[in-house]
Design a protein around this motif. Sequence first.
Motif, PDB file in Angstrom:
ATOM      1  N   ARG A   1       8.393  -3.148  -1.887  1.00 30.52           N
ATOM      2  CA  ARG A   1       8.004  -1.754  -1.650  1.00 30.52           C
ATOM      3  C   ARG A   1       6.587  -1.518  -2.160  1.00 30.52           C
ATOM      4  O   ARG A   1       6.161  -2.116  -3.147  1.00 30.52           O
ATOM      5  N   LEU A   2       5.898  -0.638  -1.491  1.00 28.41           N
ATOM      6  CA  LEU A   2       4.518  -0.334  -1.863  1.00 28.41           C
ATOM      7  C   LEU A   2       4.472   0.757  -2.918  1.00 28.41           C
ATOM      8  O   LEU A   2       5.154   1.783  -2.807  1.00 28.41           O
ATOM      9  N   GLU A   3       3.669   0.515  -3.940  1.00 31.65           N
ATOM     10  CA  GLU A   3       3.403   1.562  -4.928  1.00 31.65           C
ATOM     11  C   GLU A   3       2.463   2.603  -4.334  1.00 31.65           C
ATOM     12  O   GLU A   3       2.622   3.800  -4.558  1.00 31.65           O
ATOM     13  N   SER A   4       1.486   2.123  -3.578  1.00 33.05           N
ATOM     14  CA  SER A   4       0.557   3.020  -2.883  1.00 33.05           C
ATOM     15  C   SER A   4      -0.145   2.245  -1.772  1.00 33.05           C
ATOM     16  O   SER A   4      -0.194   1.016  -1.781  1.00 33.05           O
ATOM     17  N   GLY A   5      -0.697   2.968  -0.810  1.00 32.67           N
ATOM     18  CA  GLY A   5      -1.413   2.331   0.290  1.00 32.67           C
ATOM     19  C   GLY A   5      -0.482   1.789   1.359  1.00 32.67           C
ATOM     20  O   GLY A   5       0.656   2.229   1.523  1.00 32.67           O
ATOM     21  N   THR A   6      -0.966   0.794   2.090  1.00 32.10           N
ATOM     22  CA  THR A   6      -0.202   0.180   3.175  1.00 32.10           C
ATOM     23  C   THR A   6      -0.242  -1.343   3.027  1.00 32.10           C
ATOM     24  O   THR A   6      -1.094  -1.884   2.324  1.00 32.10           O
ATOM     25  N   PHE A   7       0.674  -2.005   3.738  1.00 28.95           N
ATOM     26  CA  PHE A   7       0.653  -3.465   3.732  1.00 28.95           C
ATOM     27  C   PHE A   7      -0.234  -3.938   4.889  1.00 28.95           C
ATOM     28  O   PHE A   7      -0.750  -3.144   5.680  1.00 28.95           O
ATOM     29  N   LEU A   8      -0.411  -5.241   4.975  1.00 29.19           N
ATOM     30  CA  LEU A   8      -1.208  -5.827   6.041  1.00 29.19           C
ATOM     31  C   LEU A   8      -0.595  -5.510   7.408  1.00 29.19           C
ATOM     32  O   LEU A   8       0.633  -5.498   7.554  1.00 29.19           O
ATOM     33  N   THR A   9      -1.442  -5.263   8.373  1.00 30.37           N
ATOM     34  CA  THR A   9      -0.994  -4.950   9.736  1.00 30.37           C
ATOM     35  C   THR A   9      -1.593  -5.957  10.720  1.00 30.37           C
ATOM     36  O   THR A   9      -2.406  -6.816  10.341  1.00 30.37           O
TER      37      THR A   9
END
Length: 402
Positions: free
Chosen positions: A144-152
């Motif tokens: 899970r992300l703490e903040s932002g986004t993952f790679l797309t």
Amino acid sequence: MKGFARRQRSVLGVADALRLGFLGLKARPGRSVLSALGISLGIAAAVAVLGISASSEADLLAQLGAAGNLLTVGAGQTMTGTPAPLPSTAAAMIRQIPPVQSVTATAYIDGASVRRTAEVPAIHTGGISVVAAEIGLPKTLDARLESGTFLTEATIHYPAVVLGAVAANVLGINAPGPGILVYVGHEYFTVVGILQPVTIAPEIDQSALIGFPMAESAFNPALQPTQVYLRSAADEVPAVSRVLPFTANPAHPETVRLKHPSDVLEARAKARTQFTGLFLGLGAVAVLVGSVGIANTMVIAVLERRREIGLRRALGARRSHVAAQFMIEAIVLSLIGGACGVLFGGVATLAYAAVTHQQTVVPAVAPLAGIAAALAAGSIAGIYPAYRAARLEPSEALRSGE
């Protein structure tokens, strides 16, 4: 003879005995509080240990459930000790196994460092690894992300990086953004996301994740995966484990390393169980010391109240009544300490769960065992003082009390 009334036997009711017990403790509140404190601390420690252990166990069980069908395929070594990387087709081949539900590959980039700026010497890596990752990593690892986004699909081709929880902390980055950059290898990358701790794959926490296409263009055109994470149907995990080495690397299946992350969590649970037993033993010692303190308090009470005992005996109280009075005082004192200890232990468990963000679990046996231990300690502590009080003769007690 009709002129003489039959002498009545002295009777001590339960209510009267309890009232006498509370009055005896009320007469010396300071000493009673200090005596009960020893029992209270021991019971509080035992309840808190059981509660904290149960809360941690519930959290570990949840993690085990998340990791129960997760398998990790890693690159190993040949018989001569030389590295044996996984084929570039390993992830694609593993996806063909019918029970496999999701697959994601990662590749460790040797020689690449992550620094806050280019001015920081390259040897100061902070233990952070540069790892190429696929966009399906969060789904497979339940990250899970703490903040932002993952790679797309878009950012895997550009200098964009997602930081693991430990890596972000080491670099001093609290949130991603357009102006938040880190120096990866020989160029700056934009931090697009920060992950929460990934318990079932802790190596991700210390990694800076970039896309495979970007890693191949910036570091190694022939980059090969070093780890493949996969989830399969829970009932099919043993069967999938048997075929994974031959599927991942058909040419050299003996070099494939296979790991089950839940094994690490189970080992951690066993270690915590051992520590729980140790702390329970310390709590039992504290209860024992507290019972000795209560016994000492009650012996002193017998010596101070000899006149009272003599007067009661002269008025018809039997030895058993005197013994019962002091026994009840010891038990009541211990039970008060036990009840306070159960309350303190519950509060400590609640505080621990709140700080560690876990659910609060206090086993039903914990408060019951705490009260039972206090009852037993009070009963044992009251035996000798009750015996001494019952053995006093009325005339002797009255003379000594003058």
